[in-house]
Motif scaffolding. Structure first.
Motif, PDB file in Angstrom:
ATOM      1  N   ARG A 131       0.836  -1.211   0.000  1.00 31.45           N
ATOM      2  CA  ARG A 131       0.000   0.000   0.000  1.00 31.45           C
ATOM      3  C   ARG A 131       0.868   1.258   0.000  1.00 31.45           C
ATOM      4  O   ARG A 131       0.620   2.185  -0.772  1.00 31.45           O
ATOM      5  CB  ARG A 131      -0.908  -0.012   1.234  1.00 31.45           C
ATOM      6  CG  ARG A 131      -1.861   1.192   1.292  1.00 31.45           C
ATOM      7  CD  ARG A 131      -2.791   1.128   2.475  1.00 31.45           C
ATOM      8  NE  ARG A 131      -2.082   1.279   3.743  1.00 31.45           N
ATOM      9  CZ  ARG A 131      -1.957   0.313   4.646  1.00 31.45           C
ATOM     10  NH1 ARG A 131      -2.473  -0.878   4.423  1.00 31.45           N
ATOM     11  NH2 ARG A 131      -1.299   0.521   5.772  1.00 31.45           N
ATOM     12  N   GLU A 132       1.890   1.297   0.844  1.00 29.33           N
ATOM     13  CA  GLU A 132       2.726   2.488   0.966  1.00 29.33           C
ATOM     14  C   GLU A 132       3.571   2.746  -0.286  1.00 29.33           C
ATOM     15  O   GLU A 132       3.830   3.891  -0.638  1.00 29.33           O
ATOM     16  CB  GLU A 132       3.633   2.370   2.199  1.00 29.33           C
ATOM     17  CG  GLU A 132       2.885   2.382   3.522  1.00 29.33           C
ATOM     18  CD  GLU A 132       2.064   3.636   3.726  1.00 29.33           C
ATOM     19  OE1 GLU A 132       2.570   4.732   3.398  1.00 29.33           O
ATOM     20  OE2 GLU A 132       0.912   3.523   4.197  1.00 29.33           O
ATOM     21  N   PHE A 133       4.004   1.685  -0.954  1.00 29.86           N
ATOM     22  CA  PHE A 133       4.811   1.834  -2.159  1.00 29.86           C
ATOM     23  C   PHE A 133       3.953   1.879  -3.418  1.00 29.86           C
ATOM     24  O   PHE A 133       4.478   2.022  -4.528  1.00 29.86           O
ATOM     25  CB  PHE A 133       5.838   0.705  -2.264  1.00 29.86           C
ATOM     26  CG  PHE A 133       7.020   0.883  -1.340  1.00 29.86           C
ATOM     27  CD1 PHE A 133       8.130   1.611  -1.741  1.00 29.86           C
ATOM     28  CD2 PHE A 133       7.012   0.331  -0.070  1.00 29.86           C
ATOM     29  CE1 PHE A 133       9.221   1.770  -0.894  1.00 29.86           C
ATOM     30  CE2 PHE A 133       8.095   0.482   0.790  1.00 29.86           C
ATOM     31  CZ  PHE A 133       9.198   1.213   0.380  1.00 29.86           C
ATOM     32  N   GLY A 134       2.639   1.745  -3.254  1.00 27.64           N
ATOM     33  CA  GLY A 134       1.721   1.880  -4.368  1.00 27.64           C
ATOM     34  C   GLY A 134       1.820   0.784  -5.408  1.00 27.64           C
ATOM     35  O   GLY A 134       1.714   1.063  -6.607  1.00 27.64           O
ATOM     36  N   VAL A 135       2.049  -0.454  -4.965  1.00 28.49           N
ATOM     37  CA  VAL A 135       2.118  -1.582  -5.900  1.00 28.49           C
ATOM     38  C   VAL A 135       1.055  -2.612  -5.534  1.00 28.49           C
ATOM     39  O   VAL A 135       0.655  -2.724  -4.379  1.00 28.49           O
ATOM     40  CB  VAL A 135       3.514  -2.249  -5.893  1.00 28.49           C
ATOM     41  CG1 VAL A 135       4.570  -1.264  -6.354  1.00 28.49           C
ATOM     42  CG2 VAL A 135       3.855  -2.791  -4.511  1.00 28.49           C
ATOM     43  N   GLU A 136       0.591  -3.347  -6.527  1.00 30.04           N
ATOM     44  CA  GLU A 136      -0.430  -4.364  -6.289  1.00 30.04           C
ATOM     45  C   GLU A 136       0.176  -5.733  -6.029  1.00 30.04           C
ATOM     46  O   GLU A 136      -0.382  -6.536  -5.279  1.00 30.04           O
ATOM     47  CB  GLU A 136      -1.388  -4.448  -7.487  1.00 30.04           C
ATOM     48  CG  GLU A 136      -2.209  -3.182  -7.704  1.00 30.04           C
ATOM     49  CD  GLU A 136      -3.200  -3.342  -8.843  1.00 30.04           C
ATOM     50  OE1 GLU A 136      -3.238  -4.446  -9.449  1.00 30.04           O
ATOM     51  OE2 GLU A 136      -3.922  -2.368  -9.140  1.00 30.04           O
ATOM     52  N   LYS A 137       1.313  -6.003  -6.690  1.00 36.77           N
ATOM     53  CA  LYS A 137       1.956  -7.303  -6.555  1.00 36.77           C
ATOM     54  C   LYS A 137       3.201  -7.202  -5.673  1.00 36.77           C
ATOM     55  O   LYS A 137       3.934  -6.202  -5.709  1.00 36.77           O
ATOM     56  CB  LYS A 137       2.361  -7.845  -7.930  1.00 36.77           C
ATOM     57  CG  LYS A 137       1.187  -8.186  -8.841  1.00 36.77           C
ATOM     58  CD  LYS A 137       0.444  -9.425  -8.349  1.00 36.77           C
ATOM     59  CE  LYS A 137      -0.655  -9.851  -9.320  1.00 36.77           C
ATOM     60  NZ  LYS A 137      -1.351 -11.071  -8.865  1.00 36.77           N
ATOM     61  N   LEU A 138       3.433  -8.249  -4.913  1.00 42.46           N
ATOM     62  CA  LEU A 138       4.610  -8.303  -4.061  1.00 42.46           C
ATOM     63  C   LEU A 138       5.874  -8.430  -4.912  1.00 42.46           C
ATOM     64  O   LEU A 138       5.885  -9.119  -5.923  1.00 42.46           O
ATOM     65  CB  LEU A 138       4.499  -9.512  -3.119  1.00 42.46           C
ATOM     66  CG  LEU A 138       5.503  -9.602  -1.975  1.00 42.46           C
ATOM     67  CD1 LEU A 138       5.297  -8.458  -0.990  1.00 42.46           C
ATOM     68  CD2 LEU A 138       5.357 -10.950  -1.268  1.00 42.46           C
ATOM     69  N   THR A 139       6.942  -7.748  -4.524  1.00 41.70           N
ATOM     70  CA  THR A 139       8.233  -7.852  -5.189  1.00 41.70           C
ATOM     71  C   THR A 139       9.246  -8.471  -4.227  1.00 41.70           C
ATOM     72  O   THR A 139       8.997  -8.554  -3.021  1.00 41.70           O
ATOM     73  CB  THR A 139       8.744  -6.473  -5.626  1.00 41.70           C
ATOM     74  OG1 THR A 139       8.994  -5.669  -4.442  1.00 41.70           O
ATOM     75  CG2 THR A 139       7.723  -5.762  -6.507  1.00 41.70           C
ATOM     76  N   GLN A 140      10.392  -8.882  -4.768  1.00 42.84           N
ATOM     77  CA  GLN A 140      11.396  -9.467  -3.883  1.00 42.84           C
ATOM     78  C   GLN A 140      11.909  -8.444  -2.874  1.00 42.84           C
ATOM     79  O   GLN A 140      12.128  -8.768  -1.706  1.00 42.84           O
ATOM     80  CB  GLN A 140      12.572 -10.032  -4.678  1.00 42.84           C
ATOM     81  CG  GLN A 140      13.568 -10.769  -3.773  1.00 42.84           C
ATOM     82  CD  GLN A 140      14.683 -11.422  -4.526  1.00 42.84           C
ATOM     83  OE1 GLN A 140      15.073 -10.969  -5.590  1.00 42.84           O
ATOM     84  NE2 GLN A 140      15.221 -12.506  -3.991  1.00 42.84           N
ATOM     85  N   GLY A 141      12.075  -7.202  -3.305  1.00 44.74           N
ATOM     86  CA  GLY A 141      12.516  -6.161  -2.384  1.00 44.74           C
ATOM     87  C   GLY A 141      11.568  -5.983  -1.220  1.00 44.74           C
ATOM     88  O   GLY A 141      11.988  -5.855  -0.064  1.00 44.74           O
ATOM     89  N   LEU A 142      10.275  -5.982  -1.519  1.00 46.67           N
ATOM     90  CA  LEU A 142       9.284  -5.842  -0.453  1.00 46.67           C
ATOM     91  C   LEU A 142       9.225  -7.103   0.406  1.00 46.67           C
ATOM     92  O   LEU A 142       8.932  -7.022   1.607  1.00 46.67           O
ATOM     93  CB  LEU A 142       7.905  -5.548  -1.046  1.00 46.67           C
ATOM     94  CG  LEU A 142       7.746  -4.184  -1.728  1.00 46.67           C
ATOM     95  CD1 LEU A 142       6.306  -3.968  -2.161  1.00 46.67           C
ATOM     96  CD2 LEU A 142       8.200  -3.052  -0.813  1.00 46.67           C
ATOM     97  N   SER A 143       9.513  -8.268  -0.177  1.00 51.44           N
ATOM     98  CA  SER A 143       9.569  -9.510   0.600  1.00 51.44           C
ATOM     99  C   SER A 143      10.698  -9.456   1.623  1.00 51.44           C
ATOM    100  O   SER A 143      10.532  -9.858   2.776  1.00 51.44           O
ATOM    101  CB  SER A 143       9.781 -10.719  -0.328  1.00 51.44           C
ATOM    102  OG  SER A 143       8.666 -10.940  -1.146  1.00 51.44           O
TER     103      SER A 143
END
Length: 297
Positions: A99-111
């Motif tokens: 939500r904070e980064f404004g993306v719908e799909k999870l990325t490795q960085g966010l993981s």
């Protein structure tokens, strides 16, 4: 863990608890071996172990098979809130960061970021339990049991001593979880899409095992430091040899060499490699069950 249908926090917490207890019941003897090897000071007066098998043999020969499960009551009690916090917080942080980064799909960085954040939350839960476990697993331990450990620590070292090693535990759990969840995301993205339940289980077992192995490789030096810190009593007016993580890392390196920073790595990776697979498989399976109940028509 994935972009599957979300569930309320209570379901995530329960699934994490079931996964954690399942893993500890299977893999605990390796944790005892890991701690013994990490507390072993090269050239010291205590028992000297030449490897995992030698450590197992010495423990059983001297103290009996039951010693391999000495102190298990503390981690069993700890595993429910510990693993529940790990997985539940990881899922919650994934939602927050997407939500904070404004993306719908999870990325490795966010993981990786979600895993590190969940690990720090987990650290606050586990420190007192880890402290009790380390004191009981030490070869020179004279404690009667977990309650005796808590009572004597509070009497001799003060209530705050129950959080001895918090800083090193934050490092250990933050690094391990970042590696674990980051690698799981990457491995899952590389594997063929599972068409059957058995294939999904196999994928999760492989991803979790690789994630646990990489997480162990990254976090072992902080784990060695944590064990040394928590096994050092707090004495008023007396400087402690092992206290903060980075100075302790350099102390161990200077006195015992680089290899000492990876003491206990083999039993740790033998436990948390397959153990990481067990965690992921059980957690995913329980969450799938909860989804079938929660979203049933």
């Amino acid at each position: 863990m994935t972009d599957a249908k979300p569930l309320p926090f209570v379901y995530q917490f329960a699934a994490g608890a079931v996964a954690g207890i399942s893993e500890i019941l299977v893999m605990y003897p390796l944790d005892v071996v890991k701690t013994r090897m990490q507390l072993q000071v090269s050239g010291g007066s205590g028992p000297q172990y030449n490897g995992v098998v030698d450590c197992l043999k010495q423990i059983v020969a001297k103290d009996g098979f039951s010693r391999l499960y000495k102190g298990i009551s503390s981690p069993v009690v700890m595993e429910a809130p510990k693993r529940a916090t790990k997985f539940a917080c990881n899922d919650e942080f994934q939602k927050i960061y997407k939500r904070e980064f404004g993306v719908e799909k999870l990325t490795q960085g966010l993981s990786i970021l979600s895993g590190a954040s969940a690990g720090c939350c987990e650290a606050f839960v586990v420190v007192p339990f880890e402290l009790v476990k380390i004191r009981l697993q030490d070869a020179s331990s004279t404690y009667a049991g977990p309650i005796d450990v808590v009572r004597k620590i509070i009497q001799k070292e003060g209530v705050l001593a129950m959080y001895n090693g918090l800083e090193s535990t934050l490092w250990r759990h933050g690094v391990w979880n970042a590696g674990y969840f980051g690698i799981i995301f990457q491995v899952r993205s590389l594997l063929p899409e599972a068409k059957t339940k058995s294939k999904q289980t196999a994928n999760d077992l492989l991803a979790g095992t690789i994630g646990g192995t990489i997480g162990s490789l990254m976090s072992t030096p902080f784990d060695v430091v944590k064990s040394r810190v928590q096994n050092t009593a707090v004495v008023a007016g007396q400087a402690r040899k092992y206290n903060w993580s980075w100075p302790s890392l350099f102390t161990i390196y200077n006195e015992e060499g680089f290899r000492a920073l990876y003491k206990g790595f083999v039993p740790k990776v033998l436990r948390l490699g397959p153990g990481g697979g067990i965690l992921l498989v059980v957690f995913t399976g329980v969450m799938d069950f909860f989804r079938s109940v929660h979203y049933k028509d």
